[in-house]
Design a protein around this motif. Structure first.
Motif, PDB file in Angstrom:
ATOM      1  N   ALA A  76      -1.244  -4.029  -5.919  1.00  0.00           N
ATOM      2  CA  ALA A  76      -2.069  -3.744  -5.008  1.00  0.00           C
ATOM      3  C   ALA A  76      -2.179  -4.885  -3.803  1.00  0.00           C
ATOM      4  CB  ALA A  76      -3.464  -3.333  -5.476  1.00  0.00           C
ATOM      5  N   LYS A 119      -7.718  -5.311   0.840  1.00  0.00           N
ATOM      6  CA  LYS A 119      -8.122  -3.836   0.469  1.00  0.00           C
ATOM      7  C   LYS A 119      -8.219  -2.791   1.691  1.00  0.00           C
ATOM      8  CE  LYS A 119      -8.485  -4.815  -4.016  1.00  0.00           C
ATOM      9  NZ  LYS A 119      -7.258  -4.513  -4.602  1.00  0.00           N
ATOM     10  N   SER A 158       0.927  -1.217   0.003  1.00  0.00           N
ATOM     11  CA  SER A 158      -0.026   0.041  -0.076  1.00  0.00           C
ATOM     12  C   SER A 158       0.951   1.205   0.008  1.00  0.00           C
ATOM     13  CB  SER A 158      -0.870   0.031   1.171  1.00  0.00           C
ATOM     14  OG  SER A 158      -2.019  -1.136   1.147  1.00  0.00           O
ATOM     15  N   MET A 198      -5.171  -0.676   2.159  1.00  0.00           N
ATOM     16  CA  MET A 198      -4.902   0.302   1.471  1.00  0.00           C
ATOM     17  C   MET A 198      -5.730   1.519   1.903  1.00  0.00           C
ATOM     18  SD  MET A 198      -3.333   1.194  -1.361  1.00  0.00           S
ATOM     19  CE  MET A 198      -3.337   2.411  -2.639  1.00  0.00           C
TER      20      MET A 198
END
Length: 446
Positions: free
Chosen positions: A396, A400, A13, A403
């Motif tokens: 990535a 998630k 990230s 991030m």
């Protein structure tokens, strides 16, 4: 399904944000470093460029300032005299500022015989052009904001870069080790990291000391300093003296600490303004450092403003003098500054390479050259790893949430730098509204 943040996800990230910020702002940071390098050596460069304007043979008897100004008026009868800078050395010319045909010029004149050596348009002088490039990339307010944004993101780049480099379970030997035989990409990565690590403190100092001059953040810092009495102090003049709403920076070039000080007003008690000789005499009686400049009154209630930018900020001075009586309405010195203004003025002197003379200039040069190399090597590293048909964004994180957490941390950091928070919001909106909704664009950014 992962419910925790792994170090690997956090690393990915931060790497993505470091990559995006670096690629976007590398060109601007290189421009800032180049123009900053040139400005560091302003005294040496101008002494060569303008030697025919600056230097004269030494003599003994000087003409009076009024006589010199009369010569300038005779040469440029339609010009308005705006400022006067007495010669500060036996071999230096006197400078007279004028506005002629709606344009500001500096006229250089021999103080011994009154001969005019020439004139330079203020806007076309090399260092003024360099300052406009360095401060606003010749694009006014928009350029100023872009430069400030680049400087703020450079701080984040340094912080995230330090995190990415940190050896974790490895030895700190990495601060000097360069893998010369592990491939060009590894070699460039080591050079990029090592130069950044060794020079990060100097680069950070350059950035922080430059921010007070920025249009958005600098104005906020100045207002905070004024409101907390840590900038210029109140009560510099008698409360009976009329005070205008005009800031001092509008009538003269003055130190940062004096920029927002309100200009007092002259009280009409004479048929005409005092001659500049009297103002120079007052400045010398008050021990204003040599090299000061006298700015002429604007209008019937205007004042003479005396200011000086010596090598050491401790010798700075800003005086407002009644144009009729010669009464000193305000006399602001370094000792009068609040703690914030003192540190900022010292920082500005360091930023411009004035505080420690040549040694200060060399340290600034090393930091600027290092910044150029760091930005350039980052682009080279990207180019070498960039896959065909894609931007080459770092992968990535699978989680998630990592991030989002890293983004939130950058937002928190951006609270101290509002433009960072705004740019981050713009990037996230752009990603959500456009990139994610266009498959080809999303694949290119992936």
């Amino acid at each position: 399904m992962k419910t925790f943040l792994s170090p690997k996800d956090v690393y990915k990230s931060i790497w993505r944000w470091h990559f995006y910020a670096g690629m976007i702002f590398a060109p601007l940071l290189i421009l800032l470093a180049i123009t900053g390098t040139i400005y560091l050596f302003k005294p040496q460069i101008e002494s060569v460029l303008y030697k025919n304007y600056y230097y004269i043979p030494k003599e003994t008897q000087e003409l009076t300032p009024s006589e010199l100004i009369a010569n300038v008026k005779h040469r440029y009868p339609s010009a308005t005299i705006t400022r006067y800078k007495p010669s500060d050395a036996a071999n230096r010319s006197t400078e007279v500022g004028i506005v002629w045909n709606n344009k500001a010029y500096t006229v250089f004149i021999n103080p011994y015989n009154g001969s005019i050596l020439g004139k330079l348009a203020d806007e076309s002088r090399l260092m003024n052009i360099v300052v406009k490039l360095h401060g606003e990339i010749m694009a006014g307010t928009i350029g100023d904001r872009l430069v400030e944004l680049a400087a703020c993101w450079a701080i984040i780049l340094l912080v995230t870069g330090l995190y990415l480099w940190w050896p974790r379970n490895r030895s700190l030997y990495g601060i000097i080790k360069i893998r010369l035989h592990a491939g060009k990409r590894a070699m460039w990565k080591d050079f990029h990291s090592i130069v950044a690590i060794w020079l990060s403190a100097f680069i950070l100092l350059l950035i922080i000391t430059g921010l007070p001059w920025a249009g958005f953040m600098g104005d906020k810092i100045n207002r905070i300093a004024t409101a907390t009495q840590s900038g210029y102090p109140s009560g510099l003049w008698d409360g009976n003296i009329p005070e205008s709403s005009i800031p001092t920076k509008s009538v003269a070039k003055v130190p940062w600490a004096a920029e927002n000080m309100p200009v007092p007003q002259s009280q009409e008690n004479g048929p005409a303004a005092l001659p500049v000789e009297k103002i120079i005499e007052i400045a010398k009686e008050r021990n204003v450092h040599p090299g000061f400049e006298v700015n002429f009154p604007e209008g019937e209630k205007g004042v003479y403003t005396v200011s000086v930018f010596p090598t050491l900020p401790q010798d700075q001075a800003t005086l407002h003098i009644d144009q009729y009586s010669g009464k000193v309405l305000a006399d602001l010195r370094f000792k009068d500054y609040g703690w914030m203004a003192k540190w900022i003025e010292i920082g500005i002197a360091l930023h411009e390479g004035r505080y420690f003379g040549l040694f200060n200039q060399i340290l600034g040069l090393i930091a600027c050259l290092g910044l150029i190399f760091i930005a350039y090597s980052g682009v080279v590293m990207w180019w070498k790893r960039r896959p065909q048909g894609k931007l080459g964004t770092p992968p990535a994180p699978q989680n998630k949430k990592a991030m989002r957490v890293v983004t939130a941390l950058i937002v928190i950091l951006g609270i101290a730098m509002p433009l960072v928070a705004l740019s981050l919001a713009a990037a996230l909106i752009f990603d959500w509204l456009i990139i994610r909704r266009i498959p080809k664009l999303h694949a290119w950014f992936s």
